[in-house]
Design a protein around this motif. Sequence first.
Motif, mmCIF file in Angstrom:
data_model
loop_
_atom_site.group_PDB
_atom_site.id
_atom_site.type_symbol
_atom_site.label_atom_id
_atom_site.label_comp_id
_atom_site.label_asym_id
_atom_site.label_seq_id
_atom_site.Cartn_x
_atom_site.Cartn_y
_atom_site.Cartn_z
ATOM 1 N N VAL A 171 2.367 -11.960 21.269
ATOM 2 C CA VAL A 171 3.766 -11.802 20.852
ATOM 3 C C VAL A 171 4.702 -12.194 22.018
ATOM 4 N N PRO A 172 5.801 -12.879 21.714
ATOM 5 C CA PRO A 172 6.782 -13.145 22.779
ATOM 6 C C PRO A 172 7.328 -11.830 23.337
ATOM 7 N N LEU A 173 7.449 -11.757 24.644
ATOM 8 C CA LEU A 173 7.929 -10.533 25.289
ATOM 9 C C LEU A 173 9.331 -10.724 25.834
ATOM 10 N N ARG A 174 10.047 -9.613 25.865
ATOM 11 C CA ARG A 174 11.339 -9.561 26.543
ATOM 12 C C ARG A 174 11.332 -8.299 27.391
ATOM 13 N N TYR A 175 11.450 -8.450 28.686
ATOM 14 C CA TYR A 175 11.347 -7.323 29.634
ATOM 15 C C TYR A 175 10.028 -6.558 29.445
ATOM 16 N N GLY A 176 8.978 -7.292 29.125
ATOM 17 C CA GLY A 176 7.651 -6.683 29.031
ATOM 18 C C GLY A 176 7.355 -6.002 27.711
ATOM 19 N N LEU A 177 8.285 -6.070 26.775
ATOM 20 C CA LEU A 177 8.078 -5.453 25.457
ATOM 21 C C LEU A 177 8.246 -6.520 24.365
ATOM 22 N N PRO A 178 7.646 -6.310 23.192
ATOM 23 C CA PRO A 178 7.795 -7.305 22.129
ATOM 24 C C PRO A 178 9.265 -7.636 21.873
ATOM 25 N N ASP A 179 9.538 -8.914 21.810
ATOM 26 C CA ASP A 179 10.913 -9.385 21.661
ATOM 27 C C ASP A 179 11.351 -9.258 20.207
ATOM 28 N N ARG B 278 9.315 -8.533 15.978
ATOM 29 C CA ARG B 278 9.726 -7.516 14.997
ATOM 30 C C ARG B 278 8.510 -7.004 14.222
ATOM 31 N N ALA B 279 7.569 -7.896 13.937
ATOM 32 C CA ALA B 279 6.373 -7.474 13.199
ATOM 33 C C ALA B 279 5.577 -6.444 13.996
ATOM 34 N N VAL B 280 5.445 -6.666 15.293
ATOM 35 C CA VAL B 280 4.696 -5.718 16.123
ATOM 36 C C VAL B 280 5.443 -4.394 16.221
ATOM 37 N N VAL B 281 6.740 -4.465 16.472
ATOM 38 C CA VAL B 281 7.533 -3.231 16.583
ATOM 39 C C VAL B 281 7.512 -2.468 15.259
ATOM 40 N N GLY B 282 7.520 -3.201 14.155
ATOM 41 C CA GLY B 282 7.462 -2.559 12.844
ATOM 42 C C GLY B 282 6.196 -1.745 12.646
ATOM 43 N N LYS B 283 5.128 -2.141 13.326
ATOM 44 C CA LYS B 283 3.875 -1.399 13.196
ATOM 45 C C LYS B 283 3.962 -0.023 13.847
ATOM 46 N N LEU B 284 4.910 0.138 14.759
ATOM 47 C CA LEU B 284 5.138 1.482 15.322
ATOM 48 C C LEU B 284 5.639 2.421 14.238
#
Lengths: 142, 137
Positions: B89-97, B104-110
């Motif tokens: 996944v593309p990162l921004r400041y070390g977290l999924p962008d 967004r797909a990765v963050v949505g899994k949270l």
Amino acid sequence: MVAYGTQEWLDTYRERINASASYRAAAATWEGALAYVFEAEPDKRWPETTHAVMDLWHGQCRDARLTSAAEAEQAPFVIRAPYSRWKQVIRGELDPIKAMMQGKLRLRGDLPTVVRHVAAAKVLVAIAGEIATEFPDEQTTA
Amino acid sequence: MTVVAVEGEPNGLAEMIAGLLQANVTGDADKARLLESLRGAVQLDVRDAGVTIGLKFVPGTVTVTSAAVPGADVRITADAATVMALSTVPLRYGLPDVFTPDGRAVVGKLATGELRIGGLPLGLPMLRAVTTLLNVA
């Protein structure tokens, strides 16, 4: 039906790969040969370890052939497993990525490249699963 | 100098993560520098594969183990597909962008529980570091 692990099976596999728009898209940046090692399981009618090498280049399979152990080991990417594991993968009973994490499929090669192309690997497995395959331990004896 | 070591008999995931870390710190000076300064531990549980690994960092070295790490700063629990997605996944400041569809797909899994991260907020710097070290996007 095509007998598993034969040159005929590999020819069919190559044709299916080259006809796949999904593979072409997923592997557009893939460069490099991938060797498969089908390890012997004599009790499953797979008496000898067999090696195959796939020349994969930018979404195309330029060649697929049975080869020697020495040539297979020179490929930049090598995946090995016992015969019955491959059978599970091809039948869709074992996810290839989970299998690698569990050590059921063993991979050698540049991991970042492999991780970037997980989608292509899944398509390769799906294509293999579409081939009407005759597995040696399921052949009826005459 | 940075070192990636494997402790004990590695499971498949430990071998994969060690290989990924080795390639990333060898090929990327920024990631090598990041490893030089890192201290702590991360535990990664891949539920659907039934596999757990630990990453133990001391400055310049990461040791990958095929076992849980009690007291890990960060505990990541996910399925195999999500673990792979975290690496690409593309990162921004070390977290999924979140400005990208994949981020967004990765963050949505949270939100759905498919991805669980324990140890936050204290472990946030370690989380950012380990996602950066494992990322190949």
